[in-house]
Motif scaffolding. Structure first.
Motif, PDB file in Angstrom:
ATOM      1  N   TYR A  70       0.817  -1.212   0.000  1.00 44.54           N
ATOM      2  CA  TYR A  70       0.000   0.000   0.000  1.00 44.54           C
ATOM      3  C   TYR A  70       0.852   1.264   0.000  1.00 44.54           C
ATOM      4  N   ALA A  71       2.051   1.213   0.569  1.00 47.06           N
ATOM      5  CA  ALA A  71       2.955   2.356   0.480  1.00 47.06           C
ATOM      6  C   ALA A  71       3.346   2.595  -0.976  1.00 47.06           C
ATOM      7  N   ASP A  72       3.664   1.522  -1.688  1.00 47.61           N
ATOM      8  CA  ASP A  72       3.967   1.632  -3.119  1.00 47.61           C
ATOM      9  C   ASP A  72       2.780   2.210  -3.880  1.00 47.61           C
ATOM     10  N   ARG A  73       1.578   1.746  -3.540  1.00 47.46           N
ATOM     11  CA  ARG A  73       0.362   2.194  -4.255  1.00 47.46           C
ATOM     12  C   ARG A  73       0.085   3.674  -4.001  1.00 47.46           C
ATOM     13  N   HIS A  76       2.446   5.606  -6.110  1.00 48.75           N
ATOM     14  CA  HIS A  76       2.099   5.416  -7.519  1.00 48.75           C
ATOM     15  C   HIS A  76       0.891   6.265  -7.915  1.00 48.75           C
ATOM     16  N   ILE A  77      -0.115   6.286  -7.063  1.00 47.67           N
ATOM     17  CA  ILE A  77      -1.308   7.089  -7.345  1.00 47.67           C
ATOM     18  C   ILE A  77      -0.957   8.573  -7.409  1.00 47.67           C
ATOM     19  N   ALA A  78      -0.171   9.027  -6.419  1.00 44.61           N
ATOM     20  CA  ALA A  78       0.168  10.450  -6.352  1.00 44.61           C
ATOM     21  C   ALA A  78       1.079  10.891  -7.484  1.00 44.61           C
ATOM     22  N   SER A  79       2.034  10.042  -7.865  1.00 46.36           N
ATOM     23  CA  SER A  79       3.066  10.452  -8.818  1.00 46.36           C
ATOM     24  C   SER A  79       2.758  10.108 -10.270  1.00 46.36           C
ATOM     25  N   VAL A  80       1.937   9.072 -10.490  1.00 48.06           N
ATOM     26  CA  VAL A  80       1.725   8.582 -11.855  1.00 48.06           C
ATOM     27  C   VAL A  80       0.254   8.563 -12.251  1.00 48.06           C
ATOM     28  N   LEU A  85      -4.381  10.751 -15.361  1.00 46.11           N
ATOM     29  CA  LEU A  85      -5.819  10.945 -15.559  1.00 46.11           C
ATOM     30  C   LEU A  85      -6.161  12.421 -15.711  1.00 46.11           C
ATOM     31  N   GLU A  86      -5.504  13.264 -14.928  1.00 49.33           N
ATOM     32  CA  GLU A  86      -5.775  14.708 -15.009  1.00 49.33           C
ATOM     33  C   GLU A  86      -5.338  15.294 -16.344  1.00 49.33           C
ATOM     34  N   SER A  87      -4.366  14.659 -16.993  1.00 49.43           N
ATOM     35  CA  SER A  87      -3.894  15.144 -18.298  1.00 49.43           C
ATOM     36  C   SER A  87      -4.672  14.540 -19.462  1.00 49.43           C
ATOM     37  N   GLY A  88      -5.669  13.704 -19.149  1.00 45.72           N
ATOM     38  CA  GLY A  88      -6.516  13.145 -20.197  1.00 45.72           C
ATOM     39  C   GLY A  88      -5.961  11.904 -20.860  1.00 45.72           C
ATOM     40  N   ARG A  89      -5.003  11.237 -20.233  1.00 42.92           N
ATOM     41  CA  ARG A  89      -4.428  10.044 -20.833  1.00 42.92           C
ATOM     42  C   ARG A  89      -5.130   8.783 -20.330  1.00 42.92           C
ATOM     43  N   LEU A  90      -5.038   7.733 -21.142  1.00 47.49           N
ATOM     44  CA  LEU A  90      -5.478   6.420 -20.714  1.00 47.49           C
ATOM     45  C   LEU A  90      -4.279   5.745 -20.051  1.00 47.49           C
ATOM     46  N   ILE A  91      -4.441   5.249 -18.852  1.00 52.22           N
ATOM     47  CA  ILE A  91      -3.342   4.574 -18.169  1.00 52.22           C
ATOM     48  C   ILE A  91      -3.669   3.101 -17.972  1.00 52.22           C
ATOM     49  N   LEU A  92      -2.745   2.247 -18.413  1.00 52.38           N
ATOM     50  CA  LEU A  92      -2.849   0.799 -18.256  1.00 52.38           C
ATOM     51  C   LEU A  92      -1.901   0.385 -17.149  1.00 52.38           C
ATOM     52  N   VAL A  93      -2.415  -0.259 -16.118  1.00 51.41           N
ATOM     53  CA  VAL A  93      -1.578  -0.634 -14.983  1.00 51.41           C
ATOM     54  C   VAL A  93      -1.569  -2.153 -14.814  1.00 51.41           C
ATOM     55  N   VAL A 121      -5.636   5.018   1.150  1.00 50.13           N
ATOM     56  CA  VAL A 121      -4.737   5.132   0.000  1.00 50.13           C
ATOM     57  C   VAL A 121      -5.477   5.456  -1.292  1.00 50.13           C
ATOM     58  N   LEU A 122      -6.600   4.788  -1.543  1.00 50.48           N
ATOM     59  CA  LEU A 122      -7.316   4.978  -2.800  1.00 50.48           C
ATOM     60  C   LEU A 122      -8.364   6.079  -2.720  1.00 50.48           C
ATOM     61  N   GLY A 123      -8.951   6.276  -1.544  1.00 48.53           N
ATOM     62  CA  GLY A 123     -10.076   7.193  -1.481  1.00 48.53           C
ATOM     63  C   GLY A 123     -11.195   6.680  -2.370  1.00 48.53           C
ATOM     64  N   ARG A 124     -11.652   7.513  -3.293  1.00 44.40           N
ATOM     65  CA  ARG A 124     -12.730   7.116  -4.213  1.00 44.40           C
ATOM     66  C   ARG A 124     -12.204   6.646  -5.564  1.00 44.40           C
ATOM     67  N   LEU A 125     -10.881   6.579  -5.713  1.00 52.92           N
ATOM     68  CA  LEU A 125     -10.296   6.173  -6.987  1.00 52.92           C
ATOM     69  C   LEU A 125     -10.541   4.693  -7.249  1.00 52.92           C
ATOM     70  N   ARG A 126     -11.099   4.377  -8.414  1.00 48.04           N
ATOM     71  CA  ARG A 126     -11.282   3.004  -8.851  1.00 48.04           C
ATOM     72  C   ARG A 126     -11.017   2.932 -10.350  1.00 48.04           C
ATOM     73  N   PRO A 127     -10.494   1.804 -10.831  1.00 47.12           N
ATOM     74  CA  PRO A 127     -10.346   1.647 -12.280  1.00 47.12           C
ATOM     75  C   PRO A 127     -11.701   1.712 -12.979  1.00 47.12           C
ATOM     76  N   HIS A 128     -11.697   2.261 -14.190  1.00 49.01           N
ATOM     77  CA  HIS A 128     -12.921   2.222 -15.003  1.00 49.01           C
ATOM     78  C   HIS A 128     -13.191   0.805 -15.500  1.00 49.01           C
ATOM     79  N   LEU A 129     -12.105   0.047 -15.734  1.00 51.02           N
ATOM     80  CA  LEU A 129     -12.230  -1.325 -16.227  1.00 51.02           C
ATOM     81  C   LEU A 129     -11.069  -2.144 -15.678  1.00 51.02           C
ATOM     82  N   THR A 130     -11.393  -3.323 -15.160  1.00 54.14           N
ATOM     83  CA  THR A 130     -10.374  -4.275 -14.723  1.00 54.14           C
ATOM     84  C   THR A 130     -10.566  -5.563 -15.498  1.00 54.14           C
TER      85      THR A 130
END
Length: 218
Positions: A70-73, A76-80, A85-93, A121-130
Motif C-alpha cells: 500500500y505504500a507503493d500504491r 504510484h497514485i500520487a506520482s503517476v 488521468l488529469e492530463s486526459g491520458r489512458l493509463i494501463l496498470v 490510499v485509494l479514497g474514491r479512486l477506482r479503475p474504469h475497467l479491470t
C-alpha cells in the motif's frame, strides 16, 4: 481512463499490455503503461524489497508485506496515476488493488483490514475497467517455469513463483470472487488461448469504453 490488468502468475499480463499499448498508439490514443509494485523510482526500491528473496532468508510477515504494497500504491497514485488521468491520458496498470486483495487475502489478511487501508490510499479512486486474465494455476505455473528456464536465470522472477500450487489456487479463487462481486467493473478473460485471441477478447471489452469516451476505435 484507468484500466488495470490482473491475473495469476504466468497468465500473460505483460504481453497483453504491450499489445494493447501498440494498438492504442496506432489509433492515436494517448496512453501510458505502468505497474505495481514499482511504477515509480521509489516504488522500484519497494519492488525489490517485496519480490526478491532476501539474502538473510528472512520473510515478510503478511502485515508488513501488506503495508509495503500500500505504500507503493500511495506513491504510484500520487506520482503517476492521478497526473495521467488529469492530463486526459489512458493509463494501463499491470496489477493494482485487486492483486493485493487476491494475494495478501490468500495469506490470511482480512477484507476489513484491506478495506481500511484502501480508504486511506485509494479514497474514491477506482479503475474504469479491470480485466482479469484467468487460467488454471497448474498451467500458468508451467508457463512461468518454461519462461524462467528459457531465460537461464539462477533466480525466479519473483518469490511468488516459488509459492505452492495450493497458494496460487487460492489466489485464483479470490480473483474469481472479485469478478463476481463487481461485474460492472471487472471482466474475466480466459487466458489459456493464443496471445492474439486473448488480445481480441480484451479489445472487445475495452473498445466500447473508448468509443463512449470519444476515442477512435477500429
Amino acid at each position: 481512463m484507468f484500466v488495470t490488468i490482473e491475473g495469476v502468475e504466468g497468465a500473460g499480463k505483460s504481453t497483453q499490455i504491450q499489445m494493447l499499448l501498440q494498438r492504442l498508439v496506432r489509433l492515436g490514443v494517448p496512453a501510458l503503461v505502468s505497474k505495481e509494485p514499482g511504477g515509480t523510482p521509489l516504488g522500484q526500491e519497494l519492488r525489490s524489497l517485496l519480490l526478491a528473496p532476501h539474502l538473510s532468508g528472512e520473510k515478510w510477515c503478511p502485515e508488513s508485506e501488506l503495508l509495503l504494497f500500500y505504500a507503493d500504491r500511495a506513491q504510484h497514485i500520487a506520482s503517476v496515476i492521478r497526473p495521467a488521468l488529469e492530463s486526459g491520458r489512458l493509463i494501463l496498470v499491470d496489477r493494482f488493488d485487486d492483486s493485493t486483495r487476491a494475494y495478501q487475502g490468500a495469506q490470511g489478511i482480512s477484507e476489513a483490514t484491506m478495506d481500511k487501508l484502501g480508504e486511506v490510499v485509494l479514497g474514491r479512486l477506482r479503475p474504469h475497467l479491470t480485466l482479469i486474465l484467468d487460467m488454471d494455476p497448474a498451467l500458468s505455473l508451467e508457463r512461468v517455469r518454461a519462461r524462467n528456464a528459457a531465460a537461464g536465470n539462477a533466480f525466479k522472477e519473483t518469490r511468488f513463483d516459488n509459492e505452492t500450487l495450493d497458494f496460487h489456487t487460492r489466489v485464483r479463487k479470490r480473483f474469481l470472487a472479485i469478478a463476481q462481486r463487481d461485474p460492472q467493473r471487472v471482466t474475466l478473460v480466459p487466458a489459456d488461448r493464443t496471445p492474439e485471441e486473448v488480445h481480441e477478447a480484451i479489445w472487445a471489452h475495452l473498445s466500447p469504453l473508448l468509443r463512449s469516451s470519444g476515442h477512435p476505435v477500429e
